[in-house]
Motif scaffolding. Structure first.
Motif, PDB file in Angstrom:
ATOM      1  N   ILE A 296       0.810  -1.217   0.000  1.00 61.11           N
ATOM      2  CA  ILE A 296       0.000   0.000   0.000  1.00 61.11           C
ATOM      3  C   ILE A 296       0.845   1.270   0.000  1.00 61.11           C
ATOM      4  CG2 ILE A 296      -1.899  -1.162   1.172  1.00 61.11           C
ATOM      5  CD1 ILE A 296      -1.030   0.457   3.709  1.00 61.11           C
ATOM      6  N   ASN A 297       2.162   1.116   0.148  1.00 57.32           N
ATOM      7  CA  ASN A 297       3.069   2.246   0.188  1.00 57.32           C
ATOM      8  C   ASN A 297       3.936   2.211  -1.065  1.00 57.32           C
ATOM      9  OD1 ASN A 297       5.473   3.825   0.690  1.00 57.32           O
ATOM     10  ND2 ASN A 297       4.906   3.871   2.858  1.00 57.32           N
ATOM     11  N   SER A 298       3.632   3.070  -2.033  1.00 57.51           N
ATOM     12  CA  SER A 298       4.323   3.031  -3.322  1.00 57.51           C
ATOM     13  C   SER A 298       5.816   3.262  -3.189  1.00 57.51           C
ATOM     14  CB  SER A 298       3.723   4.070  -4.274  1.00 57.51           C
ATOM     15  OG  SER A 298       2.389   3.740  -4.588  1.00 57.51           O
ATOM     16  N   GLU A 299       6.205   4.125  -2.265  1.00 57.00           N
ATOM     17  CA  GLU A 299       7.631   4.404  -2.087  1.00 57.00           C
ATOM     18  C   GLU A 299       8.381   3.157  -1.645  1.00 57.00           C
ATOM     19  OE1 GLU A 299      10.569   7.301   0.589  1.00 57.00           O
ATOM     20  OE2 GLU A 299       8.433   7.764   0.393  1.00 57.00           O
ATOM     21  N   LYS A 300       7.807   2.431  -0.690  1.00 61.37           N
ATOM     22  CA  LYS A 300       8.433   1.185  -0.256  1.00 61.37           C
ATOM     23  C   LYS A 300       8.434   0.154  -1.379  1.00 61.37           C
ATOM     24  CE  LYS A 300       7.810   1.208   4.760  1.00 61.37           C
ATOM     25  NZ  LYS A 300       7.289   0.410   5.908  1.00 61.37           N
ATOM     26  N   ALA A 301       7.334   0.090  -2.112  1.00 65.85           N
ATOM     27  CA  ALA A 301       7.244  -0.874  -3.205  1.00 65.85           C
ATOM     28  C   ALA A 301       8.325  -0.630  -4.247  1.00 65.85           C
ATOM     29  CB  ALA A 301       5.864  -0.798  -3.851  1.00 65.85           C
ATOM     30  N   GLU A 302       8.572   0.623  -4.562  1.00 65.16           N
ATOM     31  CA  GLU A 302       9.590   0.953  -5.556  1.00 65.16           C
ATOM     32  C   GLU A 302      10.979   0.537  -5.091  1.00 65.16           C
ATOM     33  OE1 GLU A 302       9.028   5.126  -6.242  1.00 65.16           O
ATOM     34  OE2 GLU A 302       6.914   4.811  -6.764  1.00 65.16           O
ATOM     35  N   LYS A 303      11.231   0.572  -3.792  1.00 65.59           N
ATOM     36  CA  LYS A 303      12.543   0.202  -3.262  1.00 65.59           C
ATOM     37  C   LYS A 303      12.819  -1.291  -3.417  1.00 65.59           C
ATOM     38  CE  LYS A 303      12.962   3.906   0.179  1.00 65.59           C
ATOM     39  NZ  LYS A 303      13.054   4.213   1.628  1.00 65.59           N
TER      40      LYS A 303
END
Length: 396
Positions: A296-303
């Motif tokens: 649900i957290n795009s920033e974490k997903a991108e990492k």
């Protein structure tokens, strides 16, 4: 098996994983039996409006005499979304995603008031080179589910992909530039809602097709789920009983080391903090803090090599089971199911579920005829995200 696997200059160190092959792992247990609300929460989150799972009056008038859980709910009675025994050992620089599930069921439904206990073991792994992240581990974990009376309910083998985050980011298969959430027009949404409504009406009464009448090539009614959103992903996460504060405990035998408590294979930014959770339960509820936070957290997903908010493998497997069970009706039963996940369901996408009868087995290993159904899940762009099969008993 212990080795450092190489792909060009990229290495995947599997040495810490090897010591767990074939051993019991993950000693966690739910405190409480499930209730009707747990079952209703599950089918609501998975968008499965079969009334025998949520409508008390309908269920009481059915052959079941009350609410029962769908077969897909078994995974919600477990710790770790079903994949945890496939996620043990430290592999530096890696994260993981779910890759598939195989289930064997044994004829006893889960009902309100049931409590399941599990035995889990790490089965082993293989390593192959993938376009997604180079050298990639496909790890397998086994779970046996029994109820409070010792009755065998189901067995599952889950497969998890362990991959190098840096390599996945370099390759950008699910890069942010390729994964902007689609914006749907009112007309497009109306078409989706109409298809969803038609599917609900396709077998709301739970009538089962007769085995003799079913033919190879028969198509199941098409189902659509979505558009997926951060809200729908969060609802799916919360429908797993383990993600509600205080629902489970460690139950580690004396003298046994449990790798789940120390290193379950998640990325450094997406793991639990069990010590901190003794004060703040958010720290191990998975969604605010932990492996589900990347969904649900795009920033974490991108990492971790994902282009944005993305869905759960456990949900896709449930959509597969539920779609087939709805077609099979109240007299039908899924005895075996196997799915392979090709891609997550991303934010903004819809998932179309199509099914086809591909085989009839007059003499099956179960002692009665079954039909084999194949499912395929695709996005609005036609991209395949899941392929699966199930062996289904129908009335003669």
């Amino acid at each position: 098996m212990s080795a450092t696997i190489e792909s060009s200059t990229v290495t995947l160190d599997t040495s810490d994983v090897d010591k767990w092959v074939g051993k019991p792992v993950i000693f966690a247990e739910m405190w409480d039996a499930c209730n009707a609300t747990d079952i209703r929460r599950w089918v609501q989150a998975l968008d499965y409006p079969n009334p025998i799972h949520w409508d008390e009056e309908f269920a009481k008038a059915s052959k079941f005499g009350g609410l029962i859980a769908p077969q897909s709910f078994t995974v919600a009675m477990d710790y770790g979304h079903g994949c945890h025994p496939a996620c043990v050992g430290n592999i530096p620089g890696t994260h993981l995603i779910f890759a598939g599930e195989e289930w064997w069921f044994y004829g006893t439904p889960v009902r309100p008031g049931d409590k399941l206990v599990q035995e889990r073991r790490f089965d082993g792994y293989s390593v192959t080179d993938t376009g997604f992240a180079g050298p990639t581990m496909f790890a397998r974990g086994d779970t046996v589910h029994r109820n409070q009376n010792g009755v065998l309910i189901a067995k599952e083998q889950a497969t998890a992909i362990r991959y190098l985050v840096e390599e996945a980011n370099k390759r950008g298969v699910y890069g942010k530039d390729r994964r902007a959430p689609k914006r749907w027009t009112k007309e497009e949404l109306a078409e989706i809602h109409a298809l969803r409504h038609d599917w609900i009406l396709s077998n709301r009464e739970g009538k089962s097709p007769a085995y003799a009448d079913v033919k190879v090539g028969d198509q199941l009614p098409r189902r659509v789920i979505g558009p997926h959103s951060v809200v729908s992903f969060a609802n799916e996460c919360r429908a797993h009983r383990q993600n509600i504060w205080g629902t489970w405990r460690w139950n580690v035998p004396e003298g046994v080391y449990d790798p789940a408590k120390e290193d379950a294979g998640f990325g450094a930014d997406m793991t639990y903090d069990h010590d901190a959770s003794k004060i703040d339960p958010r720290m191990h509820d998975g969604l605010y803090h932990g492996p589900s936070s990347g969904h649900i957290n795009s920033e974490k997903a991108e990492k971790v090599g994902m282009g944005g908010a993305y869905g759960y493998g456990a949900s896709m497997n449930a959509w597969h089971l539920d779609t087939i069970a709805y077609w099979a009706g109240h007299e039908g039963y899924i005895w075996h199911s196997k799915t392979q996940f090709r891609s997550p369901a991303f934010e903004g996408d819809v998932t179309y579920v199509d099914g086809e009868v591909i085989e009839k087995l007059d003499m099956s290993p179960y002692g009665f005829p079954v039909v084999k159904v194949q499912t395929r899940m695709t996005t609005q762009e036609g991209e395949t995200i899941l392929k699966g099969t199930a062996e289904v008993q129908l009335p003669y």
